[in-house]
Design a protein around this motif. Structure first.
Motif: not given
Length: 652
Positions: A392-398, A436-443
């Motif tokens: 969740g930290m990785c995909v926190t919207d900046p 990174w968060g985008v790719w975590i969920t994709a994998y």
């Protein structure tokens, strides 16, 4: 207002009153006694501050707009006189009942059922000893919890983070920027800053990454929807998101645009780089029967789309933003006549930085070793929550609009895109990268889909990291092959970083090895029925369990059991389209915000009437629940049964 209570420290007694005037008088005394001001604050924890703030907001002067995660959701609010209200629910992530069960050094049992919230009360309504005990107990649970938090943070209340995710962020920042020691190591800091300086985004890259992001895959095999199935097995991944953080490679350079003209070029980039791209597909049809991957809500400029409960079965044309991982899944479950690729961007791939890998491994080890250890329940939940928060930290919207509260009103202040991205890129404490968060969920979706593809029509249901399937024994070879493959990937990462491979498989207190990332067999249900995503009923060893989004699991099940006279088969029959549960049986409440002050006569449950003048508040009212399948999905199911999906006007 009919009761307020406040505990000052643990075991220092609980103070209470019946009116706002009394509460404000106590606050004034605290302000005077402790000589409070904006630079010298007294922290008061409130469990679910978002709810209570709606009642209290006009009774205090606020020094600044509360720190909020969304409109009407403050997690910290500071008065002009130096009282800082914080949300203990956001800090713990647990209800008071769960909080009481997971105290470590204190024993305070949360009372349940001693205060009937449906009874009308006002400030003159007498409260029984049992009711007062209930209120008192709530404060004792909370002061015990905060006392334990203070112990954990060396007695420094300023060091306690605002949210549970904040704990993970602090631990990650410490490990990445300074190593494991308490002293700052400038060499480690400079080394990691170099990584982050290379991982920046332009507004265009951010907007495409946000378009490309998709969450977990949750859906049901339409061919099994509405049917009562026997012997359905459940399997899930052990820590799905953390495991892909260990096993896969991620964007580790800035994205740069490329032009893709041929299929060979597309495959070259997808095989060797992290790729973001917009693709347009024409005359799309499914390759497989059991499931559809594309989310209709993520598709744009589409024509002739056939929807399967939010997923795309077929379309004349559609456009969607994807990664190379999504492209692999799409190519396995769809066929099309023509494809156009635009806005392609690539980045070099590598493992996540070593400090992040080490932090994930450390959290997984602690979670595993603490599970089922008597007296360590709170620590186990903490580590489990922290491990799950790493993604969740990785995909926190900046780039997020600010929710502000000024002059008694909530409003949104739109974020400035360029300013937000500049601030994100320049943040010296940043240790993560949004893509990174985008790719975590994709994998993670890719891993889940290897199972969906393998199971064929034995596949029944999926939810992010789990599958419900038929004929489990027939698929054991797949599970072993997948497990062997992910273990090899994680071992390769350990070799790359010279890490001990034993960290991948810590042991529980009972000596059971728990390998991260592999499929775990959870059991087989005698009966199972699904009506779509987040809607299913299961029976395991004679015990029923209901999962329906928006409905209390136990309340909904209790009502159906009552209607069916505890007949399990009848409960499965009741669980169908247009299932209705009356308001008093759902456990659901409708929130209505009252923002204006007004004066009215309140008659309590004893028949005594008093004048009340609330300045603002929340009205909670039980609400009914109807489980209904959308007409679009019903039409899809009818067409599926009759074989009319692609004939005549079915696609239109």
């Amino acid at each position: 207002m009919y009761i307020w209570m406040i505990g000052i420290g643990h075991n220092n007694g609980v103070y209470y009153g019946r009116t706002w005037e009394e509460l404000k008088d106590v606050c004034d005394r605290l302000i005077t006694h402790f000589d409070l001001h904006d630079g010298r604050r007294l922290v008061i924890y409130v469990h679910n501050l978002a709810y209570e703030f709606q009642f209290m907001r006009k009774h205090f002067d606020w020094s600044e707009s509360p720190f909020s995660i969304d409109e009407r959701k403050p997690i910290k609010a500071v008065t002009a006189d130096g009282i800082e209200f914080r949300d203990s629910y956001m800090l713990s992530g647990m209800s008071l009942n769960m909080l009481a069960k997971n105290l470590v050094k204190h024993t305070v049992k949360k009372m349940v059922g001693d205060l009937d919230y449906t009874k009308p009360r006002h400030h003159k309504t007498p409260l029984t000893a049992a009711e007062m005990g209930y209120c008192n107990n709530d404060i004792e649970v909370l002061t015990a919890y905060i006392d334990e938090q203070l112990t954990q943070y060396g007695g420094n209340i300023a060091a306690i983070p605002a949210t549970n995710t904040g704990r993970v962020r602090e631990r990650m920042q410490q490990r990445c920027l300074y190593g494991q020691g308490k002293k700052q190591d400038r060499s480690k800091y400079n080394k990691y800053r170099k990584i982050m300086d290379d991982l920046t985004m332009t507004p265009e890259v951010y907007e495409q990454a946000k378009r490309t992001f998709m969450g977990g895959f949750t859906h049901a095999n339409a061919r099994h929807v509405g049917k009562v199935l026997n012997n359905v097995s459940s399997v899930d991944f052990t820590s799905s998101y953390p495991s892909v953080m260990l096993s896969e490679k991620f964007p580790m350079s800035r994205f740069k645009p490329v032009v893709i003209n041929t299929l060979d070029e597309l495959h070259h980039y997808c095989n060797n780089f992290a790729v973001m791209m917009d693709i347009k597909l024409f005359n799309v049809e499914p390759r497989i029967e059991q499931e559809n991957y594309l989310s209709a809500s993520k598709c744009r400029d589409h024509k002739g789309m056939v929807e399967n409960n939010g997923r795309v079965e077929a379309a004349d044309e559609l456009t969607i933003s994807i990664t190379e991982i999504d492209y692999w899944i799409i190519s396995k479950c769809y066929k099309w006549e023509e494809m156009e690729v635009a806005n392609a961007k690539i980045a070099h791939k590598n493992y996540l930085p070593k400090p992040i890998i080490e932090t994930v491994l450390e959290m997984y080890q602690k979670k595993t070793e603490l599970k089922d250890v008597a007296g360590m329940e709170a620590e186990y939940l903490l580590e489990k929550g922290m491990l799950n928060s790493t993604y969740g930290m990785c995909v926190t919207d900046p780039v997020k609009d600010d929710s502000l509260y000024e002059d008694g009103e909530w409003f949104k202040e739109p974020a400035d895109l360029q300013e937000s991205i500049d601030r994100y890129n320049g943040d010296k404490k940043r240790v993560l990268y949004y893509p990174w968060g985008v790719w975590i969920t994709a994998y993670a979706r890719r891993n889940l889909w290897t199972g969906i593809l393998e199971m064929g029509n034995d596949y029944v249901y999926s939810d992010t990291d789990s599958l419900k399937i038929l004929n489990y024994e027939n698929h054991k070879a797949y599970f072993k092959k997948f497990d062997d493959g992910i273990v090899k990937k994680m071992e390769a990462m350990c070799d790359f970083y010279k890490l001990d491979k034993a960290l991948l498989s810590p042991k529980t207190i009972k000596g059971v090895t728990k390998l991260i990332g592999v499929w775990d067999y959870e059991g087989t249900y005698e009966k199972f029925k699904t009506l779509g995503a987040k809607r299913y009923l299961q029976c395991e060893k004679g015990k029923l369990k209901l999962t329906v989004a928006g409905l209390s699991k136990q309340n909904g099940l209790n009502y159906m059991m009552q209607q069916a006279n505890n007949d399990v088969d009848k409960v499965f029959t009741l669980f169908d389209d247009e299932l209705y549960i009356p308001a008093e049986c759902t456990g659901k409440m409708t929130h209505t915000y009252q923002d204006d002050d007004y004066k009215y006569q309140c008659t309590d449950y004893l028949g005594v009437t008093e004048t009340e003048e609330p300045l603002s508040g929340v009205h909670l009212e039980p609400c009914e629940f109807t489980l209904s399948l959308s007409q679009q999905f019903m039409t899809f199911l009818d067409n599926l049964k009759s074989g009319r999906l692609y004939k005549g006007t079915a696609r239109a």
